[in-house]
Design an enzyme around this catalytic site. Structure first.
Site, mmCIF file in Angstrom:
data_model
loop_
_atom_site.group_PDB
_atom_site.id
_atom_site.type_symbol
_atom_site.label_atom_id
_atom_site.label_comp_id
_atom_site.label_asym_id
_atom_site.label_seq_id
_atom_site.Cartn_x
_atom_site.Cartn_y
_atom_site.Cartn_z
ATOM 1 N N ASP A 104 60.484 16.187 56.086
ATOM 2 C CA ASP A 104 60.319 16.445 57.513
ATOM 3 C C ASP A 104 61.318 17.496 57.979
ATOM 4 O OD1 ASP A 104 59.829 15.770 60.443
ATOM 5 O OD2 ASP A 104 58.671 14.183 59.490
ATOM 6 N N SER A 141 51.972 10.974 63.369
ATOM 7 C CA SER A 141 53.294 11.096 62.751
ATOM 8 C C SER A 141 54.101 9.824 62.913
ATOM 9 C CB SER A 141 54.081 12.240 63.400
ATOM 10 O OG SER A 141 53.843 13.452 62.772
ATOM 11 N N HIS A 160 62.133 15.689 65.028
ATOM 12 C CA HIS A 160 60.972 14.920 64.584
ATOM 13 C C HIS A 160 61.319 13.967 63.440
ATOM 14 C CE1 HIS A 160 57.102 14.455 62.319
ATOM 15 N NE2 HIS A 160 56.590 14.382 63.527
#
Length: 472
Positions: A72, A308, A109
Site C-alpha cells: 500500500d 479497500s 491509505h
C-alpha cells in the site's frame, strides 16, 4: 523510590546500603490484548455484526505471530500497532526496496488498512480495534502520497514479499488497490504475480474496486480466479444484518474478459473507522474525517469507505484462522471463507459472491477441503514458469506440423498441467527478472479503492488517471 542504570558492582553496593530496603529489576512491560476484554469494548458496528468479538472469545485467536503484508502507501507509527510493524520498505523512491528508518505513510491509505487488519485499540480504549490485534504488519510501500503507482512498482513490492516470506512469516498479503482490466487475467502481469504469491503459500486478498453499480467492473488483480476478492457491504451503522445492503459503488462481476463470477464474498466497507496518518495527503484534504480516541485533542483515527476497507477485514480474519491452524494453504483458506459466509437475501454471485464474511464461523471451521478454481493458471505464469521449473521451454507436437514442434494455434485451455504440482514448488528464489514481459504496456494504476461520503460521485481530486478517486 528511585530508578537508575547500574552495573553489577553498583547493584551489589546498593544491597549493602543500610538505607536501601530492597533492589528490584526495572522490568520491561508490554501491553497484551485480552480477547475477552476486547470483545466487550469493540464498537465498530460492522465488525461486531460479522462475529469478530465472538471469534476472540470462543477461540482466543488474535493472529499472534502471523505476518500480514500491507502492499500500500505505507504504515504510520501508532500506539495501536506498537511493536508489531516488523518491517518497512519503500519502492516509491529512487532507491526502491530500501528499508525505512522509521515507518511512515505520506498518503494515509495504508495506515487505515493496517489498523483494520491488526490495530489493538490502545488509543481508543478498545473501541476501534482491528480484526487481528496480535498480528504482525509488514509495510511494503508501493504507492506514493498522491495515490498512484505503476504495475512495475507493484511487481517489485510483490517480489520482495515473496523473497522475505520466511523471514517475517508472511502468510497473508493485502492489496487494497486495482487497475482497470484491459487484458484477460491469463495475460495480465499483476494476476500472474498474485498467482505466484498464492502458489507460494501466501493468501492474497484483493479489493474488488469501487466502480459499481455497473457489471464487469472488478479490477485487476482482483479479477484473477485464485485470489480472494472482496466487495463492500454497507452495514447502515448497526451490527444488525437485516438492514444491510450492498454498497452502491462496490464493483460487480462477472469479470470483463473472462466471465468469472466475482467478488468471492463481501465484508463491511462503508464509513469504517481505523487509524489515521497525521499530516498525510488524505488527512490534510479531509480533516473532517478525523475521529478522536481517548485523546480528544489529537485524533488517532480516520473514517473511510471503500472495498479497500472491506479487504483488510478479510485479511485479518485469515490471520486468526492461521493462528489456529498454521498448516492451511491459500486454497483451503478461500474454501473456508466462502463456505462459511452468511447468505444474503439480496445480491448474487456477481455482486455479493458467496455472501457476508462470518468471522467466528470461518475461524471455527474444521473443513480441510480446498477451493479449486476451474479456470487455468494465467498464460504469463504458465509460459514463463514452465521453463524455469522444467529447464526447457514448453513444446508440444502437432501432427499437422509434420511431426515438428509448433506453438501456433494451440489454446492454453487445451493443455493439461496435471504433471506440475504447483503447491509443492519452492518459490523463494524466484526473481521477476527471469520473466519476459516484452510487449506489456505498463498501465498506470489508479488508487480507485479510496472512497468518501461526498456529494460528488467519481471525482478524481488530483486529476487525470493518477490520483485519488472519490465515490459516495
Amino acid at each position: 523510590g528511585a530508578s537508575a542504570t547500574l552495573n553489577g558492582a553498583a547493584v551489589l553496593a546498593l544491597t549493602k546500603d543500610k538505607d536501601v530496603g530492597f533492589v528490584s529489576q526495572d522490568h520491561v512491560l508490554t501491553a497484551k490484548f485480552d480477547p475477552a476484554q476486547g470483545a466487550g469494548t469493540l464498537t465498530t458496528p460492522g465488525l461486531v455484526g460479522i462475529g469478530v468479538p465472538d471469534a476472540w472469545t470462543q477461540y482466543g485467536a488474535i493472529g499472534r505471530g502471523i505476518g500480514v503484508a500491507v502492499i500500500d502507501s505505507g504504515i504510520a507509527p501508532s500506539l495501536d500497532l506498537a511493536g508489531r510493524i516488523v518491517a518497512s520498505v519503500d519502492f516509491t523512491t529512487g532507491a526502491p526496496g530500501e528499508p525505512l528508518v522509521a515507518p511512515a505513510d505520506p498518503g494515509g491509505h495504508g495506515t487505515h488498512v493496517a489498523g483494520l487488519i491488526g490495530g489493538d485499540g490502545t488509543a481508543s480504549a478498545g473501541a476501534y480495534t482491528g480484526v487481528a490485534p496480535g498480528a504482525n504488519l509488514v509495510d511494503v510501500r508501493v504507492i506514493g502520497a498522491g495515490g498512484a503507482t505503476t504495475v512495475s512498482t507493484l511487481l517489485r513490492g510483490m517480489q520482495w514479499v515473496l523473497a522475505n516470506k520466511a523471514t517475517y512469516n508472511i502468510r497473508v498479503a493485502n492489496m487494497s488497490l486495482g487497475a482497470a482490466a484491459t487484458l484477460s487475467y491469463r495475460n495480465d502481469p499483476l494476476a500472474t504475480a498474485a498467482e505466484v504469491l498464492t502458489f507460494a503459500g501466501i493468501a492474497v486478498v484483493v479489493s474488488a474496486g469501487n466502480s459499481g453499480p455497473g457489471e464487469t467492473t472488478v479490477t485487476t488483480p482482483g479479477y484473477d480466479p485464485f485470489v480472494i476478492t472482496v466487495g463492500a457491504l454497507d452495514d447502515n451503522g448497526t451490527p444488525a444484518l437485516d438492514d444491510d445492503s450492498l454498497a452502491s459503488w462496490s464493483s460487480r462481476g462477472p469479470t470483463a474478459l473472462d466471465g468469472i463470477a466475482k467478488p468471492d464474498l463481501v465484508a463491511p466497507g462503508r464509513k469504517m473507522v481505523s487509524l489515521r496518518s497525521p499530516g498525510s495527503t488524505l488527512d490534510q484534504m479531509y480533516p473532517d474525517r478525523q475521529v478522536a480516541g481517548t485523546d480528544l485533542l489529537a485524533p488517532a483515527y480516520f473514517r473511510m469507505s471503500g472495498t479497500s476497507m472491506a479487504a483488510p477485514v478479510v485479511a485479518g480474519t485469515i490471520a486468526l484462522m492461521l493462528e489456529r491452524n498454521p498448516s492451511l494453504r491459500p486454497a483451503q483458506l478461500k474454501h473456508r471463507l466462502m463456505g462459511t459466509a452468511t447468505p444474503l437475501a439480496f445480491g448474487s454471485p456477481n455482486t455479493t459472491g458467496n455472501g457476508l464474511l462470518n468471522v467466528s464461523a470461518a475461524v471455527g471451521s474444521a473443513d480441510s477441503a480446498s477451493f479449486v478454481p476451474t479456470n487455468p493458471v494465467s498464460d504469463g505464469f504458465a509460459t514463463e514458469m514452465y521453463a524455469l521449473l522444467v529447464g526447457q521451454a514448453i513444446a508440444w507436437r502437432d501432427p499437422s506440423y509434420n511431426g515438428g514442434v509448433d506453438s501456433n494455434g494451440v489454446l492454453w485451455s487445451d493443455i493439461t498441467w496435471d504433471t506440475i504440482a504447483w503447491n509443492e514448488i519452492t518459490w523463494e528464489n524466484l526473481s521477476w527478472d527471469a520473466f519476459n514481459w516484452a510487449g506489456i504496456t505498463w498501465e498506470e494504476v489508479t488508487w480507485e479503492e479510496i472512497t468518501w461520503e461526498t456529494t460528488s460521485q467519481n471525482v478524481n481530486i488530483l486529476g487525470g488517471a493518477r490520483g485519488w478517486v472519490l465515490v459516495n
